[in-house]
Structure formats: C-alpha cells, structure tokens
Design a protein around this motif. Structure first.
Motif, short mmCIF file in Angstrom:
data_model
loop_
_atom_site.label_atom_id
_atom_site.label_comp_id
_atom_site.label_asym_id
_atom_site.label_seq_id
_atom_site.Cartn_x
_atom_site.Cartn_y
_atom_site.Cartn_z
N MET A 138 0.91 -1.15 0.00
CA MET A 138 0.10 0.07 0.03
C MET A 138 1.01 1.15 -0.08
SD MET A 138 -3.03 -1.07 2.53
CE MET A 138 -1.99 -1.24 4.02
N PRO A 139 0.51 2.30 -0.85
CA PRO A 139 1.30 3.46 -0.71
C PRO A 139 1.28 4.41 0.44
CG PRO A 139 -0.68 4.03 -1.95
CD PRO A 139 -0.71 2.38 -1.76
N ASN A 140 2.42 4.98 0.81
CA ASN A 140 2.18 6.05 2.00
C ASN A 140 1.15 7.01 1.66
OD1 ASN A 140 4.41 4.45 3.05
ND2 ASN A 140 6.02 5.82 1.93
N LYS A 141 0.42 7.47 2.98
CA LYS A 141 -0.36 8.31 2.80
C LYS A 141 -0.08 9.43 3.86
CE LYS A 141 -4.48 6.19 0.85
NZ LYS A 141 -5.91 5.76 1.05
N TYR A 142 -0.31 10.53 3.68
CA TYR A 142 0.08 11.80 4.40
C TYR A 142 -1.02 12.22 4.83
CZ TYR A 142 4.58 10.72 2.38
OH TYR A 142 5.74 9.94 2.24
N ARG A 143 -1.20 13.01 6.20
CA ARG A 143 -2.30 13.82 6.87
C ARG A 143 -1.87 15.32 6.96
NH1 ARG A 143 -6.55 11.76 10.97
NH2 ARG A 143 -7.37 10.67 8.95
N LYS A 184 -2.27 7.29 -7.34
CA LYS A 184 -1.97 5.95 -6.95
C LYS A 184 -0.80 6.19 -6.06
CE LYS A 184 -0.21 1.63 -8.93
NZ LYS A 184 0.15 0.92 -10.33
N ASN A 185 -0.13 6.91 -6.38
CA ASN A 185 1.23 7.10 -5.48
C ASN A 185 1.79 8.43 -5.69
OD1 ASN A 185 3.34 6.29 -3.63
ND2 ASN A 185 3.36 4.23 -4.74
N TYR A 186 3.01 8.60 -4.96
CA TYR A 186 3.69 9.98 -4.89
C TYR A 186 5.33 9.92 -4.87
CZ TYR A 186 5.15 14.44 -2.85
OH TYR A 186 5.78 15.86 -2.80
N ASP A 187 5.89 10.71 -5.95
CA ASP A 187 7.21 10.69 -5.98
C ASP A 187 7.75 11.68 -5.11
OD1 ASP A 187 9.98 10.74 -6.92
OD2 ASP A 187 9.44 10.35 -8.86
N LYS A 188 8.39 11.60 -4.31
CA LYS A 188 9.04 12.47 -3.00
C LYS A 188 10.04 13.48 -3.91
CE LYS A 188 8.51 11.01 1.57
NZ LYS A 188 9.41 10.61 3.01
N LYS A 189 10.99 12.78 -4.65
CA LYS A 189 12.01 13.41 -5.47
C LYS A 189 11.45 14.58 -6.39
CE LYS A 189 15.52 9.90 -5.33
NZ LYS A 189 16.29 8.96 -6.08
N SER A 190 10.48 14.27 -7.33
CA SER A 190 10.02 15.12 -7.99
C SER A 190 8.80 15.95 -7.47
CB SER A 190 9.48 14.56 -9.64
OG SER A 190 8.42 13.46 -9.27
N LYS A 191 8.11 15.38 -6.31
CA LYS A 191 6.99 16.10 -5.74
C LYS A 191 5.87 16.04 -6.72
CE LYS A 191 9.60 18.91 -2.49
NZ LYS A 191 9.66 20.00 -1.85
N LYS A 192 5.52 14.97 -7.44
CA LYS A 192 4.44 14.74 -8.05
C LYS A 192 3.65 13.56 -7.99
CE LYS A 192 6.51 17.04 -12.39
NZ LYS A 192 6.84 16.86 -13.71
N ILE A 193 2.39 13.50 -8.06
CA ILE A 193 1.56 12.44 -7.80
C ILE A 193 1.68 11.46 -9.04
CG2 ILE A 193 -1.18 12.00 -7.93
CD1 ILE A 193 -1.35 14.60 -6.84
N ILE A 194 1.85 10.38 -8.68
CA ILE A 194 1.65 9.33 -10.03
C ILE A 194 0.31 8.81 -9.91
CG2 ILE A 194 2.55 6.94 -10.49
CD1 ILE A 194 4.85 7.63 -8.64
N TYR A 195 -0.23 8.79 -11.32
CA TYR A 195 -1.72 8.41 -11.28
C TYR A 195 -1.91 6.95 -11.77
CZ TYR A 195 -2.09 13.34 -11.20
OH TYR A 195 -2.17 14.96 -10.86
N ASP A 196 -2.99 6.51 -11.49
CA ASP A 196 -3.34 4.94 -11.98
C ASP A 196 -3.97 4.97 -13.36
OD1 ASP A 196 -6.23 5.72 -11.78
OD2 ASP A 196 -6.24 4.85 -10.18
N PRO A 218 3.06 17.69 5.40
CA PRO A 218 3.69 16.77 6.35
C PRO A 218 4.73 16.05 5.65
CG PRO A 218 1.52 15.79 5.71
CD PRO A 218 1.54 17.25 4.94
N GLU A 219 6.20 15.95 6.57
CA GLU A 219 6.97 15.11 6.28
C GLU A 219 7.08 13.74 6.49
OE1 GLU A 219 10.18 17.07 8.37
OE2 GLU A 219 10.02 18.88 6.91
N LYS A 220 6.09 13.39 7.52
CA LYS A 220 6.14 11.82 7.91
C LYS A 220 4.70 11.24 7.41
CE LYS A 220 9.15 12.27 12.04
NZ LYS A 220 9.26 12.01 13.31
N LYS A 221 4.76 10.07 7.11
CA LYS A 221 3.64 9.35 6.64
C LYS A 221 2.56 9.26 7.68
CE LYS A 221 5.41 4.92 6.67
NZ LYS A 221 4.34 4.11 7.69
N TYR A 222 1.26 9.17 7.29
CA TYR A 222 0.26 9.06 8.45
C TYR A 222 0.03 7.50 8.49
CZ TYR A 222 -4.20 9.03 10.54
OH TYR A 222 -5.21 8.73 11.60
#
Length: 267
Positions: free
Chosen positions: A3-8, A81-93, A228-232
């Motif tokens: 499962m992908p990380n989620k942030y709150r 779908k997910n998130y790329d921390k380096k590019s700070k972009k959303i990855i879509y399904d 947030p820097e840390k995942k929820y």
C-alpha cells in the motif's frame, strides 16, 4: 505491505460569526418585535450555530460539486496512485493520462472518469472534521498520497466555504433591503419608521462587512495547513506483527484440530 504511503495535513480554524462584530443582532432584538407586528420578515444569515453550518457545508454533496467544478482537482482526488518524493509529483493510476490531461477509455469504450457520486465517496473518505461547539474551533484534515495536495485541498475548502457563505449573506441582505425600503414609505407611524430605518442600517452594515472580509468571513485560520514530512499510514510494522501473531494462532489451532480428529492407532 504494498500500500502507498499516505500523509495527513491538518489545520486549526476559528469559526467566526459574521454578525457578532456588528450591531445587526442587537438592532434586530430591539426592533424585531415591532417589525414583525408591521408584517416585516427579515432574512437572517445565522440559521443556527455557525459551527454546524460550516461542518455540514463541507460534508455536503452540493459543496463538493461546486468545489470540483471551480477547481481542476478531480484527477488528484480520484486517480492518485502514489507520490514521487523527489519530483514532488503525483503518480496516477490507469484511469488517468497525465501527458494528455484526459481520462482514459476502457476496453468497452467507456470513459474511466468517475461520476460525481463516486468522487464524493473518495472525498469523504479522506476528509476529517472535528468541531468544538464550546470553543468555536474546527480541526480540518485531509489524508492523501501527496502531502502537498493534502494541504492545498484544505485551502481550497476553506476558501470555498467563505465564498459561498459571503455570497449567501449578501443575497439575503439585498432581499431584506429591498423589502424594508418598499415598506418604509407605506407606514405612517413614526416609531415604526424609526424601526425600519434601524433595520435598514443593520443590513447596510452587514453588506459592508461582507465586502470587507473576503478571506476569513466564516472560517479563519489559527494554524494553517502544512505539507507533512512523515507518513500517516500505513503502519507496516504493526501489520507485520499482527500477521505474525495471526499466523501463529492459526498454526496452533490447526495442530489442536488435527490432534483432536486424529484416528487412534489400532494393533
């Protein structure tokens, strides 16, 4: 575990009563009875506790419909779908084509764009609201695979609530002014005329505040949303521990079951 990380992201917000900082409510309490005797109905913007108004507005389908129509966020809500921390972009399904900025077509030649009701279910699943009626504060949170989008969505929600509330109060005040001005020329009693004049002044003050307070008309930030820097979630270590315990439990139960049902050896 896949499962992908989620942030709150969350924000502390003060719920402001637009009528609490002017003489509108005091004038209505002084002259409301007399105006009622004269057959005057004054539209009111309060209609109950402002905290309830803000909370139920954010949760409503009508509000969500306006939110996605005025902001191009449907793909971020539904197809993330997910998130790329380096590019700070959303990855879509597979439902959304980021390069073409369009929704893909299924094998049955049907658009994969979600209906408003499908998107609303996702919106409610990521939305968190906690309101304190005593203090008048609201904690608003969004959980998403993108920490940036989570904070952005809170900003969009707050801006839209303030905009809608301001517009509704302005319409109600305009309606009240037209009615009051049409009545003031039809009465001869000086006391009634004075009451109508005061009620008109109260509505003019309401309109002045509506036009002045744009950014924090109903909702005012105490603590703004953040990225947030840390995942929820998910809590993978907890899942591993629970899986291990469950596996051990099933193994023990299987051994006990096998021993109970084991055929006794005969000579």
């Amino acid at each position: 575990l896949q499962m992908p990380n989620k942030y709150r992201s969350s924000s502390l917000i003060m719920i402001v009563d637009p009528s609490s900082n002017n003489v509108n409510s005091s004038i209505l309490s002084r002259f409301g009875g007399l105006a009622s005797v004269a057959g005057i109905s004054i539209p009111s913007s309060s209609g109950g506790k402002k905290s309830n108004l803000a909370e139920e507005t954010i949760k409503s389908r009508d509000f969500f419909s306006q939110l996605i129509k005025d902001n191009d966020i449907l793909h971020d809500l539904y197809a993330a779908k997910n998130y790329d921390k380096k590019s700070k972009k959303i990855i879509y399904d597979e439902k959304y084509n980021e390069e073409k900025s369009t929704w893909n077509i299924s094998n049955k030649n049907v658009s994969l764009k979600p209906s408003e009701q499908e998107a609303y279910i996702v919106y409610r699943s990521m939305l968190g609201i906690a309101v304190s009626d005593k203090s008048g504060y609201m904690t608003l949170s969004i959980t998403h695979v993108s920490p940036e989008f989570a904070g952005t969505l809170i900003d969009l929600i707050v801006d839209k609530v303030n905009s809608i509330t301001r517009q509704n109060d302005l319409i109600e005040s305009d309606t009240a002014l037209k009615y009051l001005k049409s009545m003031i020329g039809t009465v001869s009693n000086n006391e009634t005329k004075d009451s109508l004049t005061n009620l008109i002044e109260a509505q003019l003050e309401t309109q002045m505040l509506v036009n002045i307070r744009e950014d924090d008309y109903l909702l005012r930030y105490i603590d703004k949303p953040f990225s947030p820097e840390k995942k929820y979630s998910p809590r993978r270590s907890l899942y591993v521990i629970l899986s291990t315990l469950l596996g051990a439990l099933f193994a023990i139960l299987f051994v006990i079951y096998r021993d109970i049902n084991k055929t006794p050896y005969k000579l």
